[in-house]
Design an enzyme around this catalytic site. Sequence first.
Site, mmCIF file in Angstrom:
data_model
loop_
_atom_site.group_PDB
_atom_site.id
_atom_site.type_symbol
_atom_site.label_atom_id
_atom_site.label_comp_id
_atom_site.label_asym_id
_atom_site.label_seq_id
_atom_site.Cartn_x
_atom_site.Cartn_y
_atom_site.Cartn_z
ATOM 1 N N HIS A 34 37.038 38.223 44.472
ATOM 2 C CA HIS A 34 37.475 37.359 43.363
ATOM 3 C C HIS A 34 36.513 37.538 42.191
ATOM 4 O O HIS A 34 35.429 36.963 42.166
ATOM 5 C CB HIS A 34 37.516 35.899 43.840
ATOM 6 C CG HIS A 34 38.021 34.930 42.807
ATOM 7 N ND1 HIS A 34 38.534 33.703 43.144
ATOM 8 C CD2 HIS A 34 38.078 34.991 41.453
ATOM 9 C CE1 HIS A 34 38.891 33.056 42.046
ATOM 10 N NE2 HIS A 34 38.612 33.816 40.999
ATOM 11 N N HIS A 92 36.679 38.474 37.828
ATOM 12 C CA HIS A 92 37.419 38.818 36.597
ATOM 13 C C HIS A 92 36.547 39.763 35.795
ATOM 14 O O HIS A 92 35.413 39.396 35.436
ATOM 15 C CB HIS A 92 37.697 37.557 35.773
ATOM 16 C CG HIS A 92 38.465 36.518 36.530
ATOM 17 N ND1 HIS A 92 39.823 36.369 36.417
ATOM 18 C CD2 HIS A 92 38.061 35.583 37.442
ATOM 19 C CE1 HIS A 92 40.227 35.387 37.214
ATOM 20 N NE2 HIS A 92 39.176 34.895 37.837
ATOM 21 N N HIS A 146 45.450 32.114 41.695
ATOM 22 C CA HIS A 146 44.505 30.993 41.671
ATOM 23 C C HIS A 146 45.322 29.733 41.978
ATOM 24 O O HIS A 146 46.383 29.519 41.373
ATOM 25 C CB HIS A 146 43.893 30.819 40.284
ATOM 26 C CG HIS A 146 42.825 31.803 39.937
ATOM 27 N ND1 HIS A 146 43.012 33.154 39.990
ATOM 28 C CD2 HIS A 146 41.541 31.614 39.511
ATOM 29 C CE1 HIS A 146 41.891 33.760 39.615
ATOM 30 N NE2 HIS A 146 40.976 32.855 39.319
ATOM 31 N N GLU A 203 42.166 25.005 42.211
ATOM 32 C CA GLU A 203 40.829 24.996 41.588
ATOM 33 C C GLU A 203 40.674 23.661 40.868
ATOM 34 O O GLU A 203 39.820 22.856 41.225
ATOM 35 C CB GLU A 203 40.685 26.179 40.620
ATOM 36 C CG GLU A 203 39.328 26.253 39.937
ATOM 37 C CD GLU A 203 39.237 27.368 38.886
ATOM 38 O OE1 GLU A 203 40.291 27.868 38.441
ATOM 39 O OE2 GLU A 203 38.098 27.721 38.498
ATOM 40 N N ASP A 238 33.453 35.183 40.692
ATOM 41 C CA ASP A 238 34.433 34.751 39.689
ATOM 42 C C ASP A 238 34.118 35.351 38.319
ATOM 43 O O ASP A 238 34.746 36.330 37.920
ATOM 44 C CB ASP A 238 34.500 33.215 39.643
ATOM 45 C CG ASP A 238 35.808 32.671 39.107
ATOM 46 O OD1 ASP A 238 36.720 33.467 38.850
ATOM 47 O OD2 ASP A 238 35.918 31.437 38.950
ATOM 48 N N ASP A 239 33.178 34.752 37.592
ATOM 49 C CA ASP A 239 32.795 35.223 36.249
ATOM 50 C C ASP A 239 31.267 35.216 36.157
ATOM 51 O O ASP A 239 30.681 34.304 35.543
ATOM 52 C CB ASP A 239 33.397 34.282 35.189
ATOM 53 C CG ASP A 239 34.910 34.219 35.283
ATOM 54 O OD1 ASP A 239 35.573 35.184 34.870
ATOM 55 O OD2 ASP A 239 35.428 33.211 35.810
#
Length: 335
Positions: free
Chosen positions: A14, A16, A194, A197, A275-276
């Site tokens: 996961h 981005h 997603h 969340e 994630d980021d």
Amino acid sequence: MEAFIQEIPKAELHLHIEGTFEPKLMFNIAKRNGIKIPFASVEEIEAAYQFDCLQDFLDIYYQGAAVLIHEQDFYDLTFSYLTKCAEQNVRHTEIMFDPQTHTERGIPFSVVINGIHRACVDAEEKLGVSSLLIMSYLRHLSEEDAFKTLEQSLPFKKYITAVGLDSSEKGNPPSKFENVFKASVKEGYIPLAHAGEEGDADYVWEALNILNIKRIDHGNNSLQDEKLITEIVKKNIALTVCPLSNKALQVVPDLKEHPLKKMMELGMKVTVNSDDPAYFGGQVNQNYIEIQEALNLSKQDIYELAKNSFEYALISDDLKEKYVSELESYYLKNQ
Ligand code: ADE
Ligand code: ZN
């Protein structure tokens, strides 16, 4: 424990690519493209990364991505992330990209995908990191817009394994994208999304029952509904959990309150992801380190999490076997 986490072979499921954009690289690319960004220094950028919720973050994240113009920009962004994978013993990664963030600004789909894909090919050869791509639809845009993106992707189908659904969750339920997900599956893409969340358990139900997803990104709010937990366990659907993201976006008040361990105890298949990472204070290993500390996870827990990351990757059984046996021999030696 930190050394154990650093060295253990793992996959990241996961991530981005636009969320890996480190301030230093952002400055460099902005400069060479002659684009002004509203920050005077790396420190100013970092100071701006304080978020109250998902939308707060997304506003800054899309602004950062607007610096990416040329194929080489997408290449540099992706290769920089894959270099970090190699440094962390991430053997395989599944990279999400948001084409609409770029095509909306007039950047051709081909520029985005060719840059990312070329970096993945080079990283496999030079760094020994394997990867695949997940094309994510932005859920704050219309289904019609997602259909346009699906159409644009078709000449590059061989580079794309799965479709995802990201961006502002609340008010944009999975059912909004039922038709485009059906069409995407017809084209051979694996459906992911997603869910749970910020949205509640209903969104996860919809993602499972309407979009027929094969993996849940986040999924925290599944714990609101016992029937849903049973369903996720029964269907053997993995959750790609992102501890530092959850902390940064205030999905959890503190890592000590994070539900990861509870999910594992309930029999859910959990993986740890960043994630980021450029926005949330750490790469995937930092996520492992901080969640291990907060929840007092054992080496066996870390091993299980790493094992899940390979077992639930969208790769061939042969490649899975190769990575899992590498992991097992590591664990035997370092237990
Ligand atoms: N896009 C990038 N990161 C995201 C996240 N955590 N949730 C939804 N959309 C995203
Ligand atoms: Zn995400």
